[in-house]
Design an enzyme around this catalytic site. Structure first.
Site, PDB file in Angstrom:
ATOM      1  N   ASP A 188      -1.634   0.377  10.219  1.00 51.18           N
ATOM      2  CA  ASP A 188      -1.325   1.642  10.895  1.00 51.18           C
ATOM      3  C   ASP A 188      -0.704   2.572   9.863  1.00 51.18           C
ATOM      4  O   ASP A 188       0.482   2.449   9.565  1.00 51.18           O
ATOM      5  CB  ASP A 188      -0.370   1.356  12.058  1.00 51.18           C
ATOM      6  CG  ASP A 188       0.142   2.609  12.740  1.00 51.18           C
ATOM      7  OD1 ASP A 188      -0.487   3.668  12.593  1.00 51.18           O
ATOM      8  OD2 ASP A 188       1.193   2.526  13.423  1.00 51.18           O
ATOM      9  N   GLU A 222       3.132  11.508  10.424  1.00 51.50           N
ATOM     10  CA  GLU A 222       2.712  11.042  11.746  1.00 51.50           C
ATOM     11  C   GLU A 222       3.734  10.136  12.395  1.00 51.50           C
ATOM     12  O   GLU A 222       3.976  10.216  13.609  1.00 51.50           O
ATOM     13  CB  GLU A 222       1.362  10.307  11.636  1.00 51.50           C
ATOM     14  CG  GLU A 222       0.671  10.066  12.973  1.00 51.50           C
ATOM     15  CD  GLU A 222       1.114   8.798  13.687  1.00 51.50           C
ATOM     16  OE1 GLU A 222       0.763   8.627  14.873  1.00 51.50           O
ATOM     17  OE2 GLU A 222       1.821   7.959  13.057  1.00 51.50           O
ATOM     18  N   GLU A 223       4.347   9.248  11.623  1.00 53.18           N
ATOM     19  CA  GLU A 223       5.252   8.253  12.194  1.00 53.18           C
ATOM     20  C   GLU A 223       6.513   8.869  12.797  1.00 53.18           C
ATOM     21  O   GLU A 223       7.234   8.198  13.536  1.00 53.18           O
ATOM     22  CB  GLU A 223       5.636   7.207  11.141  1.00 53.18           C
ATOM     23  CG  GLU A 223       4.495   6.300  10.691  1.00 53.18           C
ATOM     24  CD  GLU A 223       3.999   5.350  11.778  1.00 53.18           C
ATOM     25  OE1 GLU A 223       4.593   5.328  12.877  1.00 53.18           O
ATOM     26  OE2 GLU A 223       3.023   4.635  11.525  1.00 53.18           O
ATOM     27  N   ASP A 242      -6.998   6.257  14.087  1.00 54.05           N
ATOM     28  CA  ASP A 242      -5.714   5.575  13.966  1.00 54.05           C
ATOM     29  C   ASP A 242      -5.926   4.153  14.465  1.00 54.05           C
ATOM     30  O   ASP A 242      -7.048   3.781  14.840  1.00 54.05           O
ATOM     31  CB  ASP A 242      -4.641   6.311  14.759  1.00 54.05           C
ATOM     32  CG  ASP A 242      -3.241   6.113  14.180  1.00 54.05           C
ATOM     33  OD1 ASP A 242      -2.991   5.037  13.605  1.00 54.05           O
ATOM     34  OD2 ASP A 242      -2.406   7.024  14.312  1.00 54.05           O
TER      35      ASP A 242
END
Length: 347
Positions: A188, A222-223, A242
């Site tokens: 991820d 993104e995280e 993703d």
């Protein structure tokens, strides 16, 4: 689907980007690597002010533009403070599954450019010393980084040049098994990134073009929820790549591409999702359709950012996300096949 994918290229690329540390906000090195790759393959590359990379693939028509967001930022940590005995107290970057970090090797990246190694441990790390070694909660309050230097107090650590705000990256332990499983932290979303970047090699090798202009968006935040909050004005839709979720009542396996009609941010575009499902069925691409109840994506952040686009989401199945993750080369291959079909077939 009668296309031959270059598994060796994809696996090598995945290993390379996995092994470049890139906790959210510390993505310069991996973005530089991807820029070099894109330019060598003959594609345009630019960066926005945030530091996201943008790779353009020329289409048969430039009247419509499809964006493919992926993200190279990963979970990680940052030095919060230095303990009096010379260990480091850290703060998590992103949603780490903290018990899985106990015993993991790591690196501390100082502002001066020096890198030190260490180990993330419980603050009760030995069963021969601490009565609560087995039972103590593994959380930020009860964990530390042991530095591989002769540092027995706060001053010793400070002399090394380590200070609050320095990044901490975790050893991903990338492994490919004989059975095709890929075990590593940060599938991820570096697995999804490898899928998108494999399109560059595939279009170049086959001498083909997508029907429309394509922009691969390499997100770096993104995280923490705002990776693609702002996107180029010419993008009409996004199809994010993703990780696909595995577990509970979800039907996806690591060998499949997952198609997500809804996550915690709400539903994705009905027509895009339907088109992805129809293409997967038509071409015999192993796939699953699953809802992710505790999940958000760069497509989500783009919609929340007010961009006038519609969006869909796919990705290879990934087991044990935000911990010791695993996917399979078949899941990656099925993801590449599906996005290639979506980009090259007339809608």
């Amino acid at each position: 689907m009668n296309i031959e994918l270059n598994r060796e290229f994809t696996l090598k690329l995945l290993e390379q980007i996995i092994n470049i540390p890139s906790p959210t906000g510390y993505c310069r090195d991996v973005i530089a690597f991807i820029e070099k790759l894109a330019l060598e393959l003959g594609y345009k590359f630019e960066r926005n002010k945030k530091g996201n990379g943008i790779i353009e693939i020329e289409g048969e028509s430039d009247d419509y533009c499809i964006g493919i967001p992926v993200h190279v930022d990963t979970l990680g940590a940052m030095v919060r403070s230095i303990n009096k005995h010379g260990t480091i107290r850290f703060t998590s970057i992103g949603g780490n599954l903290l018990p899985t970090l106990d015993g993991e090797y790591c690196k501390i990246h100082t502002r001066s450019g020096k890198i030190y190694t260490g180990t993330i441990l419980s603050s009760s790390p030995s069963v021969h010393v601490f009565e609560d070694a087995k039972t103590r909660d593994r959380n930020e309050e009860n964990m530390m980084v042991r530095i591989d230097e002769a540092a027995s107090n706060r001053e010793d650590v400070q002399k090394l040049g380590i200070s609050t705000g320095d990044y901490i990256s975790v050893d991903p332990k990338f492994t490919v098994t004989d059975s095709g499983f890929i075990k590593s932290r940060y599938m991820d979303d570096k697995a999804g990134t490898a899928c998108a970047l494999s399109l560059l090699e595939l279009f170049r090798r086959l001498g083909t073009k997508p029907k429309n202009k394509v922009k691969i968006l390499i997100s770096t935040y993104e995280e923490v929820g705002h990776g693609c909050a702002n996107i180029p004005d010419d993008i009409d839709e996004l199809v994010g790549i993703d990780m696909g979720c595995v577990g509970l009542d979800l039907s996806c396996t690591e060998q499949e591409v997952s198609i997500c009609p809804k996550d915690s941010s709400g539903p994705y575009d009905y027509d895009i999702t339907g088109r992805l499902i129809e293409l997967a069925r038509r071409h015999g691409i192993r796939h699953a359709v699953d809802i992710y109840p505790m999940y958000g994506s760069d497509v989500s952040s783009s919609l929340k950012g007010g961009n006038d686009i519609r969006g869909g989401l796919i990705g290879p199945g990934v087991h044990a996300s935000h911990g010791m993750e695993r996917t399979h080369i078949d899941g990656i291959e099925n993801t590449i096949k599906l996005i290639y079909a979506y980009l090259t077939e007339v809608q």
